[in-house]
Scaffold this active site. Structure first.
Site, PDB file in Angstrom:
ATOM      1  N   TYR A  89      15.711  -3.948  -8.388  1.00 46.65           N
ATOM      2  CA  TYR A  89      15.780  -2.770  -7.527  1.00 46.65           C
ATOM      3  C   TYR A  89      15.133  -1.557  -8.192  1.00 46.65           C
ATOM      4  O   TYR A  89      15.441  -1.224  -9.339  1.00 46.65           O
ATOM      5  CB  TYR A  89      17.242  -2.462  -7.213  1.00 46.65           C
ATOM      6  CG  TYR A  89      17.469  -1.482  -6.090  1.00 46.65           C
ATOM      7  CD1 TYR A  89      17.412  -1.898  -4.774  1.00 46.65           C
ATOM      8  CD2 TYR A  89      17.777  -0.157  -6.352  1.00 46.65           C
ATOM      9  CE1 TYR A  89      17.649  -1.013  -3.734  1.00 46.65           C
ATOM     10  CE2 TYR A  89      18.015   0.741  -5.316  1.00 46.65           C
ATOM     11  CZ  TYR A  89      17.946   0.304  -4.006  1.00 46.65           C
ATOM     12  OH  TYR A  89      18.171   1.185  -2.978  1.00 46.65           O
ATOM     13  N   SER A 127      18.451  -9.760 -10.486  1.00 41.29           N
ATOM     14  CA  SER A 127      19.015  -8.694  -9.669  1.00 41.29           C
ATOM     15  C   SER A 127      18.423  -8.766  -8.257  1.00 41.29           C
ATOM     16  O   SER A 127      18.511  -9.807  -7.604  1.00 41.29           O
ATOM     17  CB  SER A 127      18.789  -7.342 -10.339  1.00 41.29           C
ATOM     18  OG  SER A 127      19.578  -6.344  -9.724  1.00 41.29           O
ATOM     19  N   ASP A 179      29.687  -7.444 -15.061  1.00 42.59           N
ATOM     20  CA  ASP A 179      28.615  -6.885 -14.236  1.00 42.59           C
ATOM     21  C   ASP A 179      29.212  -6.177 -13.025  1.00 42.59           C
ATOM     22  O   ASP A 179      29.643  -6.807 -12.061  1.00 42.59           O
ATOM     23  CB  ASP A 179      27.685  -8.014 -13.786  1.00 42.59           C
ATOM     24  CG  ASP A 179      26.456  -7.516 -13.054  1.00 42.59           C
ATOM     25  OD1 ASP A 179      26.379  -6.311 -12.763  1.00 42.59           O
ATOM     26  OD2 ASP A 179      25.572  -8.348 -12.765  1.00 42.59           O
ATOM     27  N   HIS A 209      25.164  -6.037 -16.287  1.00 44.51           N
ATOM     28  CA  HIS A 209      24.062  -6.426 -15.414  1.00 44.51           C
ATOM     29  C   HIS A 209      22.815  -6.850 -16.193  1.00 44.51           C
ATOM     30  O   HIS A 209      21.874  -7.373 -15.594  1.00 44.51           O
ATOM     31  CB  HIS A 209      23.723  -5.283 -14.451  1.00 44.51           C
ATOM     32  CG  HIS A 209      22.895  -5.719 -13.294  1.00 44.51           C
ATOM     33  ND1 HIS A 209      23.235  -6.812 -12.504  1.00 44.51           N
ATOM     34  CD2 HIS A 209      21.715  -5.241 -12.789  1.00 44.51           C
ATOM     35  CE1 HIS A 209      22.324  -6.968 -11.568  1.00 44.51           C
ATOM     36  NE2 HIS A 209      21.381  -6.049 -11.722  1.00 44.51           N
TER      37      HIS A 209
END
Length: 326
Positions: free
Chosen positions: A96, A190, A276, A305
């Site tokens: 992202y 992700s 996470d 993460h």
């Protein structure tokens, strides 16, 4: 600290996400329309242009291909220099906020002995790496970021366009004679992991899918158990657009990794991290349990993460080599 389920409770978790009756028809028509649009006169053309870099070990090509509705999407194709014949290719999708970055970045994958194609991310590329692809479609009001861009309907939602780009990237590399289009594997972490899950389900003839700490999974649970962005963008939007809860959740059903996983048949390698908060581990495990093909899950117990970090990269590299070179 552990932010979510762990141990036997995590193993036992199953997602409550449901799928629309026309899920398959929606995506089949979306992909078909975009493939047909590539033949129109105003659609982007597939172009592959070798560029000069200071890299001695790799050749780099600047690629443009027709994505959603024929719109131009950028990418980098990296090849080990002096490669012997067309090489199998690992297609990478990005996290992202990131873009395809500079041609001299992200070199680990092409060092594995195969070709590496990284797809730029429309309308992103201004957070942790630079991008070059705009998102030309206008939208209704949105919370900053892309999570709520066009979220009022499935037709206008941002991730409809991005997921279609991900499938069209596979089409594109198969049309490039520098690579072996019959041997393609997918990778992302992700947001990129979520795209890899979706593309792996929509393009079932790839060799395998690798998704590290994937985003875009199990929306009904994700947005109620974490305050971390990007999921929090949806919460902030719904805290103002209070009467749109049902229609937003309806849109999200069409892009949820859990629903794509129910259609996944190729081999899957997926990871989750117990600390996470960005992509809570139960949301990842919810997608993992629904995947219908051969699958392996790696749990990183003391990571957030970043997941497996450098150790995770080695794992991905070895899996990719097994898929593409084994």
């Amino acid at each position: 600290m552990f932010v979510d389920l762990h141990g036997p409770a995590l193993d036992a978790y199953r997602s409550a996400q449901t799928e629309p009756a026309d899920f398959d028809a929606f995506w089949a028509s979306t992909i078909a329309e975009s493939r047909a649009a590539a033949d129109e006169t105003d659609a982007a053309e597939l172009t592959v242009e070798r560029i000069e870099t200071p890299l001695h070990a790799f050749e780099v090509y600047d690629v443009t291909f027709p994505g959603f509705r024929g719109q131009p999407i950028r990418g980098w194709l990296r090849l080990p220099r002096h490669a012997d014949g067309p090489l199998p290719v690992l297609v990478q999708y990005l996290g992202y906020g990131g873009g395809r970055a500079l041609p001299t970045e992200n070199l680990i994958w092409a060092s594995g002995g195969f070709a590496h194609f990284v797809m730029d991310t429309r309308g992103q590329g201004s957070t942790w790496s630079v991008g070059d692809t705009p998102d030309p479609d206008g939208t209704d009001p949105q919370f900053p970021g892309v999570m709520t861009r066009g979220v009022r309907t499935r037709e206008t939602y941002y991730y409809r366009r991005l997921i279609t780009d991900a499938v069209r990237a596979i089409d594109a590399v198969r049309a490039i004679d520098l690579v072996d289009g019959s041997r393609v594997a997918l990778y992302g972490r992700s947001q990129g992991g979520g795209l890899a899950l979706a593309a792996g389900a929509l393009a079932p003839d790839v060799l395998g899918t690798i998704a590290q700490v994937p985003f875009l999974c199990d929306f009904p649970r994700a947005i109620t158990i974490t305050d971390a962005p990007p999921y929090s963008e949806l919460v902030r939007y719904l805290s103002v657009h209070r009467r749109e809860v049902e229609r937003v959740h309806e849109t999200l059903r069409y892009v949820d990794g859990v629903n794509f996983a129910r259609r996944g048949r190729v081999p899957l390698w997926i990871s989750a991290a117990l600390m996470d908060a960005t992509c809570p581990p139960s949301t990842v495990v919810g997608a993992f349990h629904e995947w219908q093909g051969p699958k392996e899950l790696t749990i990183w117990p003391y990571n957030g993460h970043e997941g497996g970090g450098a150790d995770g990269d080695v794992e991905v590299l070895e899996v990719a080599q097994g898929l593409l070179l084994g």
